[in-house]
Write a protein that holds these residues in place. Structure first.
Motif, short mmCIF file in Angstrom:
data_model
loop_
_atom_site.label_atom_id
_atom_site.label_comp_id
_atom_site.label_asym_id
_atom_site.label_seq_id
_atom_site.Cartn_x
_atom_site.Cartn_y
_atom_site.Cartn_z
N TYR A 17 0.87 -1.03 0.00
CA TYR A 17 -0.08 0.06 0.05
C TYR A 17 0.81 1.36 -0.02
O TYR A 17 1.81 1.41 0.89
CB TYR A 17 -0.96 0.05 1.29
CG TYR A 17 -1.64 1.31 1.40
CD1 TYR A 17 -2.73 1.53 0.44
CD2 TYR A 17 -1.51 2.39 2.34
CE1 TYR A 17 -3.38 2.71 0.31
CE2 TYR A 17 -2.27 3.43 2.40
CZ TYR A 17 -3.21 3.60 1.47
OH TYR A 17 -4.08 4.83 1.56
N GLN A 41 -4.99 5.80 -2.31
CA GLN A 41 -5.72 4.66 -2.74
C GLN A 41 -6.66 4.16 -1.73
O GLN A 41 -6.56 4.34 -0.55
CB GLN A 41 -4.84 3.62 -3.12
CG GLN A 41 -3.93 3.72 -4.26
CD GLN A 41 -2.74 2.96 -4.18
OE1 GLN A 41 -2.11 2.83 -3.43
NE2 GLN A 41 -2.84 2.20 -5.51
N TYR A 55 -8.34 0.18 -5.45
CA TYR A 55 -7.04 0.05 -5.34
C TYR A 55 -6.25 0.43 -6.88
O TYR A 55 -5.31 0.94 -7.27
CB TYR A 55 -6.40 -0.96 -4.84
CG TYR A 55 -5.06 -1.55 -5.04
CD1 TYR A 55 -4.24 -0.83 -3.83
CD2 TYR A 55 -4.38 -1.87 -5.81
CE1 TYR A 55 -2.79 -0.92 -3.85
CE2 TYR A 55 -2.97 -2.23 -5.89
CZ TYR A 55 -2.22 -1.80 -5.07
OH TYR A 55 -0.85 -1.69 -5.01
#
Length: 247
Positions: A138, A217, A223
């Protein structure tokens, strides 16, 4: 002759003051000590070196942001980046001991840079990428805005003198940029704003190019869509801003 000499002195004083308005930073690099069972951690951020209220605020804010990113166990307290790295490492080791064959190496890459500064305001951009297992890591970006005169960090609303009308303006421009028909719900083309209502992102920053709105995101999209951002030239939004920006 005396008048010319006096003017020359004033000129150099003026130039000197202009230079002094800029803060001095040095790079600070922190990395995890190499070991067989350690995650890959590297941190590179600017460190303000003067000893003032402002520089202490900047350095403390950066430290706290990094600690919040790396702290694995919410029950633990960390006051230094090194302690947060230790927490992150312990989390990885505990998971690896329980799932030895399934645990991929964790990773944390964090870097920061100054993206805007004038006599009154400063913005630092903090980028982070964390991988703690799963299909993908991430990535996130954080804008940290500071009032140089008061020596304080600014909340997003403090950047504006007319936040309500700026939000209306931003929604109009966002719809144009993302091809969302006027009169249709904000999520009609696939966005995921809560309650199907437009709102400003958590991250608003001053940059050389203009005022940037950044949705990380998952904030308002999937995503796969990646981060969503829009930048407004300062001439277009100066009527909404609390301070005059040097573009």
């Amino acid at each position: 002759m005396k008048t010319s000499f006096a003017c020359l002195i004033l000129f150099f004083v003026f130039i000197s003051c202009k230079k002094e308005a800029k803060l001095t930073f040095e790079p600070m690099e922190i990395a995890q000590k190499e070991c067989a069972d350690c995650p890959d951690v590297s941190i590179s951020i600017p460190k303000a070196i003067e000893q003032t209220k402002l520089t202490r605020t900047i350095n403390r804010t950066l430290r706290e942001e990094i600690i919040s990113l790396l702290l694995y166990d919410d029950d633990l307290e960390a006051t230094t980046i090194e302690e947060a790295i230790t927490s992150f490492t312990h989390g990885y080791i505990e998971l690896k001991e329980e799932y030895a064959d399934e645990t991929a190496q964790w990773e944390a890459k964090i870097d920061g840079k100054k993206v805007y500064e004038d006599d009154a305001l400063l913005t630092i951009e903090l980028n982070a990428y964390l991988f703690t297992g799963g299909a993908h890591g991430y990535g996130s970006k954080r804008f940290l805005n500071f009032d140089k005169k008061k020596g304080t960090e600014l909340e997003n609303w403090q950047l504006f003198k007319d936040l309500e009308n700026f939000q209306k303006y931003a929604e109009t421009e966002f719809r144009i940029k993302e091809n969302i028909p006027e009169g249709k719900p904000i999520n009609s083309t696939g966005f995921m704003f809560e309650s199907d209502s437009f709102y400003l992102p958590e991250n608003i920053g001053l940059t050389k190019e203009g005022l940037k709105l950044l949705y990380n995101q998952y904030e308002v999209a999937s995503y796969a869509d990646g981060p969503i951002e829009i930048t407004f030239p300062y001439n277009d939004v100066k009527k909404f801003l609390a301070k005059k920006i040097k573009s």
